[in-house]
Scaffold this active site. Structure first.
Site, PDB file in Angstrom:
ATOM      1  N   PRO A  85       0.834  -1.209   0.000  1.00  0.00           N
ATOM      2  CG  PRO A  85      -0.087  -1.099   2.131  1.00  0.00           C
ATOM      3  CD  PRO A  85       0.653  -2.009   1.220  1.00  0.00           C
ATOM      4  CD  GLU A  86       3.521   2.643  -3.992  1.00  0.00           C
ATOM      5  OE1 GLU A  86       3.649   3.793  -4.480  1.00  0.00           O
ATOM      6  OE2 GLU A  86       3.896   1.618  -4.588  1.00  0.00           O
TER       7      GLU A  86
END
Length: 276
Positions: free
Chosen positions: A2-3
């Protein structure tokens, strides 16, 4: 992993749904990810406290308790996820922390790779890495001038710099590929070879790509913040090796370097990888 776009949407969900809720129970199912900087133990440190705010800094989620007297800081790394679910829902195999909330639901931290970190602390700055975090990639305070000024401190390859959290926080491997594709910059270019115009293109591409991705992820993720796979099918080059470039039709190239896969178009992002 996840960014910034995914974690922004998770932050928004938690802000809507757990702020105001108290922790009425805390279970450490597996100890691997827990980092208790208070020394009190999970239950004693958290039970009876109330969530008052949720924030995101780079790729960290910061859950504030009791108006800033205690914090839960989560660094999900490759595969960490949060679930806000009914207790009756079967737990995932790699469930590590379960917090029972006053709304009758549970906030669960799961991690298929066992690499993330779940911190309990009175000072969130202690959890953000020895070099700290640079300005957030979408912060209004990160102006073009400041971005260029900070970028000029480095000499390394531009993709590696975009992924370096002490330079700018929130960008990882996937969105670095997308930003450089949008900017038309070869990912292995040294920073010292970039012109002022090219640095401006990277800055503008970063803001555009991340803002657009947040809108797409927000719509498609909905309330399902615990989904195990990121929504990435809309990306133009990342992990699309061999597929035609959406701009010129050239097959997208993929190179494994520096322990990560880099996807790019050789025609739209011209350059050559030189090794000593």
């Amino acid at each position: 992993m996840p960014e910034l776009p995914e974690l922004t949407v998770v932050k928004e969900y938690l802000q809507r749904n757990i702020v105001g809720q108290s922790i009425v129970g805390a279970e450490m199912v597996r100890p691997t990810v827990l980092r208790d900087l208070t020394g009190e133990g999970l239950a004693r440190a958290l039970v009876g406290r109330r969530f008052t705010h949720v924030d995101r800094r780079g790729k960290f989620l910061i859950l504030t308790l009791d108006c800033g007297t205690r914090y839960v800081v989560i660094n999900p790394m490759l595969a960490g996820r949060l679930q806000h679910v009914c207790p009756q829902l079967k737990r995932r195999k790699r469930t590590y922390i379960v917090l029972s909330l006053s709304d009758g639901k549970e906030l669960r931290y799961t991690d298929a790779r066992s690499m993330g970190k779940f911190y309990i602390t009175d000072d969130p700055e202690l959890t953000l890495g020895p070099q700290g975090l640079g300005p957030d990639a979408l912060s209004p305070e990160l102006t073009l001038d400041l971005f260029v000024q900070r970028l000029k401190r480095y000499r390394a390859e531009i993709k590696g710099l975009l992924c370096r959290q002490s330079f700018v926080a929130g960008v990882g491997n996937a969105y670095a590929d997308e930003i450089l594709f949008r900017a038309g910059i070869y990912p292995f270019r040294k920073r010292t070879s970039l012109s002022e115009t090219e640095m401006k293109r990277i800055y503008e591409a970063m803001r555009e790509v991340l803002s657009e991705a947040i809108e797409i992820v927000r719509e498609r993720m909905g309330e399902d913040i615990g989904r195990e796979e990121e929504i990435r099918d809309f990306l133009q080059v990342h992990r699309k090796g061999g597929e035609p470039c959406p701009v010129c039709g050239t097959p997208i190239s993929e190179i494994t370097a520096h322990r990560r896969v880099t996807s790019f178009c050789r025609k739209c992002q011209p350059g050559s990888l030189v090794r000593a």
